[in-house]
Scaffold this active site. Structure first.
Site, PDB file in Angstrom:
ATOM      1  N   TYR A   8       8.291 -23.564 -36.213  1.00  9.71           N
ATOM      2  CA  TYR A   8       7.010 -24.079 -36.730  1.00  9.71           C
ATOM      3  C   TYR A   8       6.584 -25.371 -36.035  1.00  9.71           C
ATOM      4  O   TYR A   8       5.838 -26.155 -36.619  1.00  9.71           O
ATOM      5  CB  TYR A   8       7.107 -24.286 -38.244  1.00  9.71           C
ATOM      6  CG  TYR A   8       6.899 -23.014 -39.046  1.00  9.71           C
ATOM      7  CD1 TYR A   8       5.764 -22.225 -38.856  1.00  9.71           C
ATOM      8  CD2 TYR A   8       7.811 -22.611 -40.020  1.00  9.71           C
ATOM      9  CE1 TYR A   8       5.559 -21.059 -39.599  1.00  9.71           C
ATOM     10  CE2 TYR A   8       7.611 -21.449 -40.771  1.00  9.71           C
ATOM     11  CZ  TYR A   8       6.486 -20.684 -40.554  1.00  9.71           C
ATOM     12  OH  TYR A   8       6.263 -19.538 -41.282  1.00  9.71           O
ATOM     13  N   GLU A  58       7.749 -16.674 -29.555  1.00 10.85           N
ATOM     14  CA  GLU A  58       8.535 -16.435 -30.766  1.00 10.85           C
ATOM     15  C   GLU A  58       9.589 -15.335 -30.555  1.00 10.85           C
ATOM     16  O   GLU A  58      10.720 -15.463 -31.028  1.00 10.85           O
ATOM     17  CB  GLU A  58       7.607 -16.057 -31.930  1.00 10.85           C
ATOM     18  CG  GLU A  58       6.785 -17.247 -32.415  1.00 10.85           C
ATOM     19  CD  GLU A  58       5.820 -16.917 -33.547  1.00 10.85           C
ATOM     20  OE1 GLU A  58       5.203 -17.851 -34.079  1.00 10.85           O
ATOM     21  OE2 GLU A  58       5.664 -15.728 -33.897  1.00 10.85           O
ATOM     22  N   LYS A  84       9.657 -13.414 -45.065  1.00 12.83           N
ATOM     23  CA  LYS A  84      10.112 -14.745 -45.476  1.00 12.83           C
ATOM     24  C   LYS A  84      11.062 -14.638 -46.675  1.00 12.83           C
ATOM     25  O   LYS A  84      11.157 -13.582 -47.317  1.00 12.83           O
ATOM     26  CB  LYS A  84       8.892 -15.610 -45.805  1.00 12.83           C
ATOM     27  CG  LYS A  84       8.018 -15.917 -44.568  1.00 12.83           C
ATOM     28  CD  LYS A  84       6.814 -16.769 -44.932  1.00 12.83           C
ATOM     29  CE  LYS A  84       6.018 -17.169 -43.711  1.00 12.83           C
ATOM     30  NZ  LYS A  84       4.822 -17.978 -44.062  1.00 12.83           N
ATOM     31  N   ASN A 106       3.920 -16.851 -48.898  1.00 15.11           N
ATOM     32  CA  ASN A 106       3.007 -15.740 -48.603  1.00 15.11           C
ATOM     33  C   ASN A 106       3.735 -14.556 -47.975  1.00 15.11           C
ATOM     34  O   ASN A 106       3.181 -13.819 -47.180  1.00 15.11           O
ATOM     35  CB  ASN A 106       1.823 -16.218 -47.752  1.00 15.11           C
ATOM     36  CG  ASN A 106       2.277 -16.902 -46.476  1.00 15.11           C
ATOM     37  OD1 ASN A 106       3.464 -16.931 -46.163  1.00 15.11           O
ATOM     38  ND2 ASN A 106       1.339 -17.445 -45.726  1.00 15.11           N
ATOM     39  N   ARG A 130      -1.643  -8.806 -37.549  1.00 12.78           N
ATOM     40  CA  ARG A 130      -2.301  -9.791 -38.418  1.00 12.78           C
ATOM     41  C   ARG A 130      -3.195  -9.095 -39.441  1.00 12.78           C
ATOM     42  O   ARG A 130      -3.319  -9.535 -40.568  1.00 12.78           O
ATOM     43  CB  ARG A 130      -3.165 -10.765 -37.587  1.00 12.78           C
ATOM     44  CG  ARG A 130      -2.396 -11.701 -36.678  1.00 12.78           C
ATOM     45  CD  ARG A 130      -1.592 -12.744 -37.389  1.00 12.78           C
ATOM     46  NE  ARG A 130      -2.352 -13.722 -38.144  1.00 12.78           N
ATOM     47  CZ  ARG A 130      -1.860 -14.901 -38.538  1.00 12.78           C
ATOM     48  NH1 ARG A 130      -0.617 -15.254 -38.227  1.00 12.78           N
ATOM     49  NH2 ARG A 130      -2.570 -15.717 -39.248  1.00 12.78           N
ATOM     50  N   THR A 135      -3.853 -15.956 -44.233  1.00 17.37           N
ATOM     51  CA  THR A 135      -2.751 -16.883 -44.532  1.00 17.37           C
ATOM     52  C   THR A 135      -2.633 -17.148 -46.033  1.00 17.37           C
ATOM     53  O   THR A 135      -1.540 -17.121 -46.590  1.00 17.37           O
ATOM     54  CB  THR A 135      -2.990 -18.223 -43.791  1.00 17.37           C
ATOM     55  OG1 THR A 135      -3.073 -17.951 -42.394  1.00 17.37           O
ATOM     56  CG2 THR A 135      -1.879 -19.214 -44.076  1.00 17.37           C
ATOM     57  N   HIS A 191       5.517 -13.677 -42.116  1.00 19.23           N
ATOM     58  CA  HIS A 191       4.975 -14.402 -40.956  1.00 19.23           C
ATOM     59  C   HIS A 191       4.599 -13.383 -39.889  1.00 19.23           C
ATOM     60  O   HIS A 191       5.285 -12.382 -39.738  1.00 19.23           O
ATOM     61  CB  HIS A 191       6.032 -15.354 -40.377  1.00 19.23           C
ATOM     62  CG  HIS A 191       5.693 -15.831 -38.987  1.00 19.23           C
ATOM     63  ND1 HIS A 191       4.882 -16.914 -38.762  1.00 19.23           N
ATOM     64  CD2 HIS A 191       6.018 -15.333 -37.758  1.00 19.23           C
ATOM     65  CE1 HIS A 191       4.741 -17.083 -37.446  1.00 19.23           C
ATOM     66  NE2 HIS A 191       5.419 -16.121 -36.820  1.00 19.23           N
ATOM     67  N   ARG A 220      -0.044  -9.539 -47.667  1.00 16.52           N
ATOM     68  CA  ARG A 220      -0.199 -10.758 -48.483  1.00 16.52           C
ATOM     69  C   ARG A 220      -1.118 -10.510 -49.681  1.00 16.52           C
ATOM     70  O   ARG A 220      -0.906 -11.054 -50.761  1.00 16.52           O
ATOM     71  CB  ARG A 220      -0.723 -11.906 -47.615  1.00 16.52           C
ATOM     72  CG  ARG A 220       0.356 -12.484 -46.686  1.00 16.52           C
ATOM     73  CD  ARG A 220      -0.260 -13.392 -45.645  1.00 16.52           C
ATOM     74  NE  ARG A 220       0.746 -14.103 -44.852  1.00 16.52           N
ATOM     75  CZ  ARG A 220       0.475 -14.740 -43.728  1.00 16.52           C
ATOM     76  NH1 ARG A 220      -0.763 -14.742 -43.246  1.00 16.52           N
ATOM     77  NH2 ARG A 220       1.428 -15.370 -43.061  1.00 16.52           N
ATOM     78  N   PHE A 237       2.066 -30.296 -44.881  1.00 18.38           N
ATOM     79  CA  PHE A 237       2.964 -29.384 -45.600  1.00 18.38           C
ATOM     80  C   PHE A 237       4.207 -29.004 -44.771  1.00 18.38           C
ATOM     81  O   PHE A 237       4.965 -28.123 -45.161  1.00 18.38           O
ATOM     82  CB  PHE A 237       2.205 -28.112 -46.017  1.00 18.38           C
ATOM     83  CG  PHE A 237       1.509 -27.390 -44.881  1.00 18.38           C
ATOM     84  CD1 PHE A 237       2.201 -26.497 -44.072  1.00 18.38           C
ATOM     85  CD2 PHE A 237       0.167 -27.625 -44.615  1.00 18.38           C
ATOM     86  CE1 PHE A 237       1.571 -25.832 -43.025  1.00 18.38           C
ATOM     87  CE2 PHE A 237      -0.484 -26.961 -43.563  1.00 18.38           C
ATOM     88  CZ  PHE A 237       0.233 -26.062 -42.768  1.00 18.38           C
TER      89      PHE A 237
END
Ligand code: GDP
Ligand code: MG
Length: 159
Positions: A50, A137, A10, A123, A86, A92, A126, A103, A58
């Site tokens: 998203y 995606e 990000k 964070n 993940r 998250t 993604h 993260r 948010f």
């Protein structure tokens, strides 16, 4: 069992100079990078990426955050790739992400804090949340000819 997943560094991760550090972790784990690009996405594209979050409180901040600078997107392949990616990425909320995860190592804020600050939840990274999400995606972010077919040493030593 061999799956694909989409990872996006990000804007906060790019601006903090974490591109190399993050890519290294996927290479170290023996995952195969199928395609990669640096892009500055616009609002429309971000809203599509998203889409599942469009009713969340948010959402507006999230779209602002992901479009505030360029991102680095890459598709990876590996055994149980969705789950394994993940695991490398961590929870998250960086506040809950274990040390050793991306993260957990490079951020520490909670999503509560982010929401209170009206921020998109910085964070760093993604990662696709499911196989279905990963397929959609990768299709959204990459054209067919941007996903490459080649052999890595991992296929002999890791897979
Ligand atoms: P992910 O799959 O782990 O990225 O998490 P989600 O799919 O649930 O959320 C997408 C992104 O929205 C997260 O990575 C955060 O950047 C942001 N986000 C998630 N939950 C919150 C929240 O409660 N508040 C804020 N401000 N942002 C959030
Ligand atoms: Mg998600």
């Amino acid at each position: 069992m061999i799956e694909r997943s989409l990872v996006i560094i990000k804007p906060d991760g790019v601006e903090r100079g974490l591109i190399g550090e993050i890519i290294k972790r996927f290479e170290n784990a023996g995952m195969k990078i199928l395609g990669m690009k640096m892009v500055w996405i616009d609002r429309k594209f971000a809203e599509k990426h998203y889409e599942a979050h469009k009713t969340k409180p948010f959402f507006k901040e999230l779209v602002e955050f992901i479009t505030e600078g360029p991102v680095v997107a890459f598709a990876v392949e590996g055994v149980h790739a969705v789950e394994n990616v993940r695991r490398l990425v961590g929870d998250t909320s960086p506040h809950e992400a274990a040390p050793g995860t991306i993260r957990g190592d490079f951020a520490h804020i909670s999503m509560d804090y982010a929401s209170r600050k009206k921020s998109g939840g910085k964070n760093v990274i993604h990662a696709s949340g499911s196989k279905k999400e990963a397929d959609a995606e990768i299709k959204l972010w990459f054209k067919k000819d941007e996903i490459h077919s080649y052999t890595t040493v991992h296929e002999k030593h890791v897979f």
